[in-house]
Design a protein around this motif. Structure first.
Motif, mmCIF file in Angstrom:
data_model
loop_
_atom_site.group_PDB
_atom_site.id
_atom_site.type_symbol
_atom_site.label_atom_id
_atom_site.label_comp_id
_atom_site.label_asym_id
_atom_site.label_seq_id
_atom_site.Cartn_x
_atom_site.Cartn_y
_atom_site.Cartn_z
ATOM 1 N N HIS A 27 0.917 -1.064 0.162
ATOM 2 C CA HIS A 27 0.136 -0.064 -0.054
ATOM 3 C C HIS A 27 0.882 1.241 0.113
ATOM 4 N N THR A 28 2.206 1.200 0.208
ATOM 5 C CA THR A 28 2.874 2.182 0.532
ATOM 6 C C THR A 28 3.452 2.659 -1.164
ATOM 7 N N GLY A 29 3.221 1.769 -2.030
ATOM 8 C CA GLY A 29 3.896 1.923 -3.328
ATOM 9 C C GLY A 29 3.009 2.879 -4.103
ATOM 10 N N PHE A 30 3.343 2.998 -5.516
ATOM 11 C CA PHE A 30 2.496 3.801 -6.548
ATOM 12 C C PHE A 30 1.319 3.060 -6.652
ATOM 13 N N LYS A 31 1.187 2.058 -6.923
ATOM 14 C CA LYS A 31 -0.312 1.423 -7.308
ATOM 15 C C LYS A 31 -0.839 1.359 -6.045
ATOM 16 N N PHE A 49 -0.405 -3.313 4.409
ATOM 17 C CA PHE A 49 0.869 -4.021 4.698
ATOM 18 C C PHE A 49 2.017 -3.987 3.869
ATOM 19 N N SER A 50 3.022 -3.321 4.194
ATOM 20 C CA SER A 50 4.049 -3.342 3.295
ATOM 21 C C SER A 50 5.412 -2.754 4.104
ATOM 22 N N LEU A 51 6.511 -2.659 3.317
ATOM 23 C CA LEU A 51 7.674 -2.005 3.910
ATOM 24 C C LEU A 51 7.554 -0.700 3.818
ATOM 25 N N ASP A 52 8.240 0.225 4.021
ATOM 26 C CA ASP A 52 8.246 1.823 4.199
ATOM 27 C C ASP A 52 8.075 2.009 2.610
ATOM 28 N N SER A 53 7.749 3.336 2.358
ATOM 29 C CA SER A 53 7.503 3.783 0.958
ATOM 30 C C SER A 53 8.637 3.637 0.174
ATOM 31 N N ILE A 74 6.466 -8.771 3.974
ATOM 32 C CA ILE A 74 5.710 -10.082 4.031
ATOM 33 C C ILE A 74 6.456 -11.323 4.185
ATOM 34 N N ARG A 75 7.567 -11.333 4.034
ATOM 35 C CA ARG A 75 8.415 -12.620 4.207
ATOM 36 C C ARG A 75 8.530 -12.785 5.689
ATOM 37 N N ASP A 76 8.146 -12.094 6.721
ATOM 38 C CA ASP A 76 8.241 -12.235 8.069
ATOM 39 C C ASP A 76 6.863 -13.037 8.285
ATOM 40 N N HIS A 94 -3.042 -8.251 -3.421
ATOM 41 C CA HIS A 94 -1.863 -8.351 -3.095
ATOM 42 C C HIS A 94 -0.715 -7.833 -4.293
ATOM 43 N N LEU A 95 -0.207 -6.856 -3.795
ATOM 44 C CA LEU A 95 0.675 -5.967 -4.751
ATOM 45 C C LEU A 95 2.219 -5.966 -4.444
ATOM 46 N N ALA A 96 2.641 -6.205 -3.280
ATOM 47 C CA ALA A 96 3.853 -5.912 -2.438
ATOM 48 C C ALA A 96 4.722 -6.820 -3.341
ATOM 49 N N ALA A 97 5.871 -6.213 -3.742
ATOM 50 C CA ALA A 97 6.841 -6.782 -4.656
ATOM 51 C C ALA A 97 8.114 -6.067 -4.811
ATOM 52 N N GLN A 98 9.051 -6.585 -5.236
ATOM 53 C CA GLN A 98 10.387 -5.699 -5.788
ATOM 54 C C GLN A 98 10.067 -5.545 -7.261
ATOM 55 N N PRO A 99 9.580 -4.558 -7.790
ATOM 56 C CA PRO A 99 9.063 -4.559 -9.134
ATOM 57 C C PRO A 99 9.689 -3.737 -10.299
ATOM 58 N N PRO A 164 15.609 -11.042 -13.992
ATOM 59 C CA PRO A 164 15.202 -11.581 -12.566
ATOM 60 C C PRO A 164 13.691 -10.988 -11.993
ATOM 61 N N TYR A 165 13.470 -9.854 -12.436
ATOM 62 C CA TYR A 165 11.971 -9.469 -12.153
ATOM 63 C C TYR A 165 11.181 -10.016 -12.817
ATOM 64 N N SER A 166 11.383 -10.206 -14.276
ATOM 65 C CA SER A 166 10.131 -10.644 -15.056
ATOM 66 C C SER A 166 9.884 -12.381 -14.649
ATOM 67 N N ALA A 202 -1.068 -6.585 -15.575
ATOM 68 C CA ALA A 202 -1.197 -5.197 -16.289
ATOM 69 C C ALA A 202 0.146 -4.700 -17.167
ATOM 70 N N GLY A 203 -0.186 -3.941 -18.106
ATOM 71 C CA GLY A 203 1.016 -3.338 -18.578
ATOM 72 C C GLY A 203 1.900 -2.421 -18.237
ATOM 73 N N ASN A 204 2.599 -1.481 -18.746
ATOM 74 C CA ASN A 204 3.555 -0.492 -18.198
ATOM 75 C C ASN A 204 2.488 0.744 -17.347
ATOM 76 N N VAL A 205 2.445 0.739 -16.361
ATOM 77 C CA VAL A 205 1.492 1.523 -15.741
ATOM 78 C C VAL A 205 2.288 2.869 -15.404
ATOM 79 N N ILE A 206 1.541 4.107 -15.711
ATOM 80 C CA ILE A 206 2.056 5.372 -15.246
ATOM 81 C C ILE A 206 1.007 6.289 -14.689
HETATM 82 N N1 LIG Z 1 4.314 -0.037 -12.052
HETATM 83 C C1 LIG Z 1 4.004 -0.802 -13.108
HETATM 84 O O1 LIG Z 1 4.331 -0.351 -14.190
HETATM 85 C C2 LIG Z 1 3.753 -2.074 -12.832
HETATM 86 C C3 LIG Z 1 3.110 -2.947 -14.050
HETATM 87 C C4 LIG Z 1 2.722 -4.057 -13.896
HETATM 88 C C5 LIG Z 1 2.582 -4.846 -12.744
HETATM 89 N N2 LIG Z 1 3.099 -3.893 -11.609
HETATM 90 C C6 LIG Z 1 2.989 -4.824 -10.243
HETATM 91 O O2 LIG Z 1 2.181 -3.989 -9.617
HETATM 92 C C7 LIG Z 1 2.697 -4.244 -7.961
HETATM 93 C C8 LIG Z 1 2.866 -2.638 -7.480
HETATM 94 O O3 LIG Z 1 3.959 -1.937 -8.383
HETATM 95 P P1 LIG Z 1 4.365 -0.638 -8.049
HETATM 96 O O4 LIG Z 1 4.499 0.115 -9.252
HETATM 97 O O5 LIG Z 1 3.328 -0.024 -7.179
HETATM 98 O O6 LIG Z 1 5.545 -0.718 -7.134
HETATM 99 P P2 LIG Z 1 6.226 0.148 -6.016
HETATM 100 O O7 LIG Z 1 7.609 0.079 -6.018
HETATM 101 O O8 LIG Z 1 5.868 1.562 -6.058
HETATM 102 O O9 LIG Z 1 5.711 -0.560 -4.646
HETATM 103 C C9 LIG Z 1 5.834 -1.849 -4.218
HETATM 104 C C10 LIG Z 1 5.176 -1.809 -2.789
HETATM 105 O O10 LIG Z 1 5.530 -3.155 -2.216
HETATM 106 C C11 LIG Z 1 6.208 -3.083 -0.966
HETATM 107 N N3 LIG Z 1 7.194 -4.168 -0.753
HETATM 108 C C12 LIG Z 1 8.144 -4.517 -1.802
HETATM 109 N N4 LIG Z 1 8.763 -5.519 -1.158
HETATM 110 C C13 LIG Z 1 8.189 -6.112 -0.034
HETATM 111 C C14 LIG Z 1 8.307 -7.014 1.074
HETATM 112 N N5 LIG Z 1 9.296 -7.925 0.993
HETATM 113 N N6 LIG Z 1 7.380 -6.882 2.039
HETATM 114 C C15 LIG Z 1 6.481 -5.938 2.066
HETATM 115 N N7 LIG Z 1 6.424 -4.996 1.232
HETATM 116 C C16 LIG Z 1 7.075 -5.023 0.140
HETATM 117 C C17 LIG Z 1 6.778 -1.545 -0.934
HETATM 118 O O11 LIG Z 1 7.139 -1.102 0.324
HETATM 119 C C18 LIG Z 1 5.870 -1.071 -1.658
HETATM 120 O O12 LIG Z 1 4.552 -0.617 -1.052
HETATM 121 C C19 LIG Z 1 3.892 -4.954 -8.209
HETATM 122 O O13 LIG Z 1 3.319 -6.323 -7.783
HETATM 123 C C20 LIG Z 1 4.232 -4.894 -9.542
HETATM 124 O O14 LIG Z 1 5.125 -6.050 -9.972
HETATM 125 C C21 LIG Z 1 3.532 -2.802 -11.613
#
Ligand SMILES: NC(=O)c1ccc[n+]([C@@H]2O[C@H](COP(=O)([O-])OP(=O)(O)OC[C@H]3O[C@@H](n4cnc5c(N)ncnc54)[C@H](O)[C@@H]3O)[C@@H](O)[C@H]2O)c1
Length: 377
Positions: A27-31, A49-53, A74-76, A94-99, A164-166, A202-206
């Motif tokens: 939730h602290t991320g972009f989407k 639930f997330s790491l910091d922004s 989320i791995r804890d 579920h959106l948390a990821a290294q993206p 590695p991301y893909s 999703a595609g490339n999100v802006i």
């Molecule tokens: N932005 C894009 O273009 C795009 C396109 C397709 C899919 N996605 C997917 O959408 C989701 C969100 O992407 P975004 O662009 O908002 O990325 P972002 O980097 O802005 O946000 C990622 C969020 O995940 C959290 N996070 C990362 N690792 C974590 C962990 N181990 N534990 C808890 N929280 C963790 C971060 O703190 C952050 O809140 C991702 O799953 C990404 O793969 C993004």
């Protein structure tokens, strides 16, 4: 922040989110921050639930939403499971990821571990929590084995991934299918379990509020903020660009169907732009410059740069036909609204996310998008 005549917004998506307990990871991320804003307006009780922004400035911090703000990895497993048990969510996004692709070359283990094992821990926490009835897992167009061909990828095309991301997201997608087949098979819904799970690609999100490193639009905006020239690496790379509200409308529509128990919706879905939104990086820069004339950049193609896909498009026929989901701000409007958000922020520190959400919904109503409750003629 001014609110949009509450009831109207709460009626969207058949009103299923009003009063519902919804968990958003990332939730602290972009989407995630945009999704929380929308859910809050829909009347849901939201927890994140997330790491910091991951960035500064941070869209999440700028919004200042009054939702449960859980912090952690989320791995804890112990921490995350306790959080889920305490909150008792009904629907989980579920959106948390290294993206970030480039970051995945710098930190491959961290990327695989967050994106694959992290996802499995999220699913297992949901399995142990009786209140959960719908899980939408967010992946990407990059999960497909990219053949650099001109056709869009369909949900039944082979998964793969070079960087590695893909590859980590493709692994997560396979793990999601395994989880669904093993623990929440749609055919057994209502008999041996009560959870429906789907994947959204999703595609490339802006859109406004993205400040991630090594992403085109944030890199351009950071350079504009500091009066520098941005460096463009791959001007001819072609991607399906879409405004952040587009896939979010797809995720929310999917969540609605899963919540309502539509078992045929428990599968993978592409949510990408129509052909207007598929263009190369050079075209994106030109479109953004129409609204941000101060935007300066130069091309620096690097022969030693890590591999990134050159051509990637999505076939969204399934979402069009079965979900009746269609984009609203396809092509030019996507870039214009993105530039508008950053212009308001750069000029006067204004955060216009809620205003933009309201205009998006209005436009969707005019276009009779199904999730607005408008009747399709
Ligand atoms: N932005 C894009 O273009 C795009 C396109 C397709 C899919 N996605 C997917 O959408 C989701 C969100 O992407 P975004 O662009 O908002 O990325 P972002 O980097 O802005 O946000 C990622 C969020 O995940 C959290 N996070 C990362 N690792 C974590 C962990 N181990 N534990 C808890 N929280 C963790 C971060 O703190 C952050 O809140 C991702 O799953 C990404 O793969 C993004």
């Amino acid at each position: 922040m001014e609110s949009m005549g509450g009831t109207q917004m709460k009626d969207l998506f058949q009103g299923v989110y009003a009063g519902r307990k919804v968990l958003v990871t990332g939730h602290t991320g972009f989407k995630g921050s945009w999704l929380c804003l929308w859910l809050q307006e829909l009347g849901a009780t939201v927890a994140g639930f997330s790491l910091d922004s991951p960035s500064e400035p941070s869209h999440w911090d700028l919004l200042g939403l009054p939702i449960v703000d859980g912090r952690g990895d989320i791995r804890d497993e112990t921490l995350f499971k306790k959080f889920v048990k305490d909150f008792q969510p009904e629907i989980v996004f579920h959106l948390a990821a290294q993206p970030i692709v480039r970051e995945s070359y710098r930190k491959p283990l961290e990327t695989f571990s967050s994106n694959v094992m992290g996802s499995l821990i999220v699913y297992d926490a949901c399995r142990e929590c009786d209140s959960v009835q719908a899980v939408v897992s967010i992946t990407t167009d990059k999960v497909y084995e990219n053949r650099e061909w001109c056709w869009g990828y369909r949900e039944n095309d082979p998964l793969g991934g070079h960087d590695p991301y893909s590859a980590s997201k493709a692994c997560a997608d396979i793990a999601t299918t395994s989880w669904r087949r093993s623990f929440w098979p749609p055919a057994e819904y209502g008999k041996t379990h009560h959870v429906l799970m789907a994947t959204a690609r999703a595609g490339n999100v802006i859109g406004g509020g993205d400040w991630a490193l090594d992403r085109l639009v944030p890199d351009l905006m950071r350079a504009t903020m500091t009066g520098r020239e941005a460096i463009i690496r791959n001007p001819r790379s072609t991607r399906p660009w879409e405004h952040v509200l587009e896939p979010l409308s797809g995720y929310l529509l999917l969540g609605e169907h899963l919540w309502e128990g539509h078992t045929d919706m428990a599968q993978a879905w592409n949510f990408g732009p129509a052909s207007e939104g598929v263009c190369d990086v050079g075209t994106v820069v030109e479109m953004l410059r129409e609204s941000l004339p101060g935007l300066q950049c130069r091309v620096e193609e690097q022969s030693s740069a890590p591999h990134e896909a050159g051509l990637l498009t999505l076939d969204c026929s399934l979402a069009h036909r079965e979900l009746q989901w269609f984009p609203v701000w396809d092509g030019k409007p996507c870039f214009a609204h993105t530039a508008e958000w950053y212009r308001a922020f750069l000029d006067g520190g204004r955060v216009i996310s809620l205003e933009q959400l309201q205009s998006y919904v209005k436009e969707a109503r005019r276009g009779q998008r199904i999730w607005t409750g408008s009747v399709l003629l």
